[in-house]
Design a protein around this motif. Structure first.
Motif, short mmCIF file in Angstrom:
data_model
loop_
_atom_site.label_atom_id
_atom_site.label_comp_id
_atom_site.label_asym_id
_atom_site.label_seq_id
_atom_site.Cartn_x
_atom_site.Cartn_y
_atom_site.Cartn_z
N SER A 91 42.37 32.25 32.90
CA SER A 91 42.28 31.43 31.53
C SER A 91 41.41 30.24 31.33
N LEU A 92 41.10 28.82 31.76
CA LEU A 92 39.99 27.86 31.51
C LEU A 92 39.60 28.33 31.46
N ALA A 93 38.83 29.23 32.82
CA ALA A 93 37.26 29.84 33.77
C ALA A 93 36.51 30.91 32.66
N GLU A 131 37.66 30.26 29.25
CA GLU A 131 37.20 29.37 28.11
C GLU A 131 35.51 29.61 28.45
N GLU A 132 35.52 28.72 29.66
CA GLU A 132 33.91 28.31 29.87
C GLU A 132 33.26 28.70 29.98
#
Lengths: 398, 294
Positions: free
Chosen positions: A124-126, A128-129
């Motif tokens: 999910s971090l990727a 978001e980016e």
């Protein structure tokens, strides 16, 4: 429950129309340039225009893959190409290059940018980016397990696309250059030689530790996500994607139709228990397939991913219905593979569930009765005990 | 161009300064597919880097799993105290977390295969990334063009085996389970693959994170060194699978290498290590052939 999209592949216009007729909500296709599956790309701009018009008439969508990992030289003409696709009202481009995404946002803002699995997005971090930078949809890597898909879907706002069926790269998509090194063919620019499927010896130090009779290979089982479809839909995944732009008409029809029915059943509120999944698996078995598994969806279960080489066929596609004469019960069919009088054929269509009949009478174009149909593309008339429609398919049952 | 060395063995560290190396790239067992240092050792490496005047770069080269999100945050908080000069990362999720934590270091995007053109390089450099590591599958001219258009904010592997594939699959374990052979596999550096119809042995490394496969030849950019030195920021000497003897032999060469002696030193290198195959990677070999052209 949010309605999920069923996304099917197509090598050419004919296959795209089949996919849409057999239940896909959207199809993804490659143009003659800039696409990762150069060998599978058979769409001229005119074909894409025809497809978009057809799809939009039925409120369906068309995505075009522009997903090669570009070198500087490959980018010539890309702006004109993108503008043309926008003008044709293509719905989205599937891309790997984030610079291309920035360009698309600037020169063709009506086109959505769907970020390809080539980016290997696993968390999910990727997501978001990538969303911050403009992604309209993200195709998750095939290496993401089901639980993670559920968590990612909860944590991010961007629509997620998940592969549910078809071939899997042995390595992370986009992060493999075996083909480059071994054949000078760039896997990330449409030239993959499938070096992962070749045979290898394994050495430990100087000692060969592999068996000659069972060589090492990276070749992987195909993906079949049937046990997870219900969870994916309930998790809010936006699009379920079938892989296989190289596959046949029959494969596209059978696989698309099967997942269409699964999705419809879930969206009607039914639970897909083991018996229903077994039924749908038996349907998928009718398409030509390599051995399959649930891939990485099932946590930590990677041993079954090894060593699938052979493919198998349980049903052979023999003819497509072109027309049906209600007055006499004869279907006009186009031959694809050999069949003969006395064979049991199974007919299926977008709205017909596997009806079987025995071939009793068939006539060639000159009206001569024949015993064997063995000329591909020949038109024949066949007596049928039930009604069929154009684009229904006939297959021989072994 | 400054030289960085990946530090596979802690014991190499104190020797490096004598070889005109500006820093080391290391990782830990947590988010690396090739470094197995524990956190205590990382601390010691950080301390020795200070003592010997070397820059410390941390490599986070795995693709993150969703369940590792909290662990990544903890790990970065730990790394913060080591004051690394920069973080090399393969997953954009790491960039997200670095930004969120306001982590003070150079952010260096290293996605192995994906950075192959000028525009994508520029894209990242405009969005908070300080440098990128270019793909290995580029010609020398392509490298020069991309670097030239991006103020030289690019790094490149200049010596070592080239990574060809990264997989989540445990290739060797799966295979040996299938043939019922019990061998120690994880973190072992001496496994090689040999394709049936080709010469050359491909190093393969399997860890808890999956498998990586490398080229049969060793990139030795002696002849290109001067041109690269003029256009890129950091040249990476990747010591994975290299013997200590070879690593320091090469570092000694690179210290004195110039336009006039490059060919001579390259020749000597080949004589000194006759069993190894040295090549120029993709510097003169485009890999644009498509299936229909083959």
């Amino acid at each position: 429950m949010k309605k999920v999209e069923l996304l099917a592949p197509a090598k050419d216009l004919n296959k795209a129309l089949i996919a849409l007729r057999y239940g896909a909500d959207a199809v993804y296709v490659g143009g003659l340039e800039y696409s990762l599956r150069s060998r599978a790309s058979n769409f001229s701009l005119q074909d894409i225009k025809t497809l978009v018009d057809f799809a939009h008439y039925y409120r369906k969508k068309v995505y075009v893959t522009v997903n090669m990992v570009f070198h500087d030289d490959d980018l010539k003409g890309i702006e004109d190409y993108i503008k043309t696709l926008e003008m044709m009202r293509v719905d989205a481009l599937i891309i790997e290059s984030l610079a291309l995404m920035a360009l698309i946002k600037k020169i063709a803002p009506k086109l959505e940018c769907h970020l390809s699995t080539q980016l290997s997005t696993t968390n999910s971090l990727a997501c978001e980016e990538l969303t911050k930078w403009g992604a309209d949809r993200i195709v998750l890597a095939r290496e993401v397990d089901m639980l993670s898909i559920e968590v990612i879907a909860q944590r991010v706002k961007v629509p997620l696309e998940v592969f549910i069926h078809g071939g899997m790269c042995a390595n992370y998509s986009g992060r493999c250059t075996l083909s480059n090194r071994m054949t000078n063919r760039d896997a990330n620019r449409g030239g993959c030689a499938h070096s992962c499927r070749w045979n290898y010896d394994v050495y430990k130090g100087k000692e060969r530790v592999s068996l000659k009779e069972l060589p090492f290979t990276m070749s992987s089982f195909d993906l079949r996500a049937t046990p997870f479809i219900e969870r994916m839909i309930k998790a809010g995944v936006a699009s379920l994607k079938i892989e296989g732009r190289m596959k046949s008409d029959h494969y596209i029809a059978q696989v698309t139709r099967t997942y269409r029915k699964m999705i419809d059943e879930v969206e009607m509120g039914n639970h897909l228990d083991e018996s229903r999944i077994a039924y749908y698996n038996s349907e998928l078995d009718k398409a030509e397939n390599r051995p399959s598994s649930t891939g990485f969806l099932a946590l930590e279960k990677t041993s079954e991913l090894f060593g699938a080489k052979q493919s198998f066929v349980k049903h052979e596609y023999v003819a497509m219905v072109k027309d049906f004469d209600l007055s006499c019960g004869y279907a006009l069919v186009e031959v694809r593979n050999k069949f003969a009088k006395g064979d049991v054929l199974e007919v299926f269509g977008p709205d017909l569930n596997n009806e079987r009949f025995v071939v009793e009478k068939m006539y060639d174009e000159d009206g001569q009765e024949i015993e064997v149909a063995n000329r591909p593309k020949a038109l024949l008339k066949i007596k049928l005990p039930f009604l069929v429609k154009p684009y229904y398919m006939m297959r021989k049952v072994f | 161009m400054k030289k960085l060395v990946t530090l596979s063995k802690f014991s190499y560290l104190r020797k490096l300064k004598d070889y005109d190396v500006s820093g080391v790239i290391v990782g830990s067992k947590y988010f690396s597919s090739r470094f197995f240092y524990d956190l205590e050792t990382l601390k010691k490496i950080a301390l020795e880097c200070i003592i010997y005047g070397l820059d410390l770069y941390i490599s986070i080269d795995t693709l993150l799993e969703e369940k590792e999100r909290a662990l990544l945050e903890e790990y970065l908080e730990f790394l913060r105290f080591l004051r690394p000069k920069g973080i090399y990362f393969a997953d954009l999720g790491v960039l997200r977390m670095l930004e969120r934590l306001h982590f003070e270091a150079e952010y260096i995007y290293a996605p192995d295969t994906l950075l192959t053109n000028t525009l994508d390089t520029a894209f990242f450099l405009k969005r908070g990334v300080d440098r990128v590591v270019l793909a290995r599958e580029l010609t020398l001219d392509e490298v020069k063009t991309i670097a030239g258009h991006n103020d030289g904010k690019v790094d490149l592997t200049i010596f070592g085996y080239l990574k060809m594939a990264k997989s989540k699959r445990h290739y060797l374990s799966n295979y040996f389970a299938k043939i019922k052979r019990d061998l120690k596999i994880k973190d072992e550096f001496d496994y090689r693959l040999k394709e049936y119809n080709r010469e050359g042995l491909l190093p393969i490394l399997e860890t808890q994170k999956g498998s990586e496969i490398f080229s049969e030849g060793i990139l030795a950019s002696y002849l290109e060194y001067q041109e690269l030195a003029e256009c890129i920021d950091k040249g990476i000497i990747d010591d994975l699978f290299l013997s200590e003897e070879l690593l320091f032999y090469v570092l000694k060469d690179l210290k004195v290498l110039n336009e006039d002696n490059a060919r001579l030193l390259m020749g000597k290198l080949k004589l000194q290590f006759p069993d190894l195959k040295f090549d120029s990677g993709y510097f003169y070999q485009k890999t644009a052939i498509k299936k229909e052209d083959a």
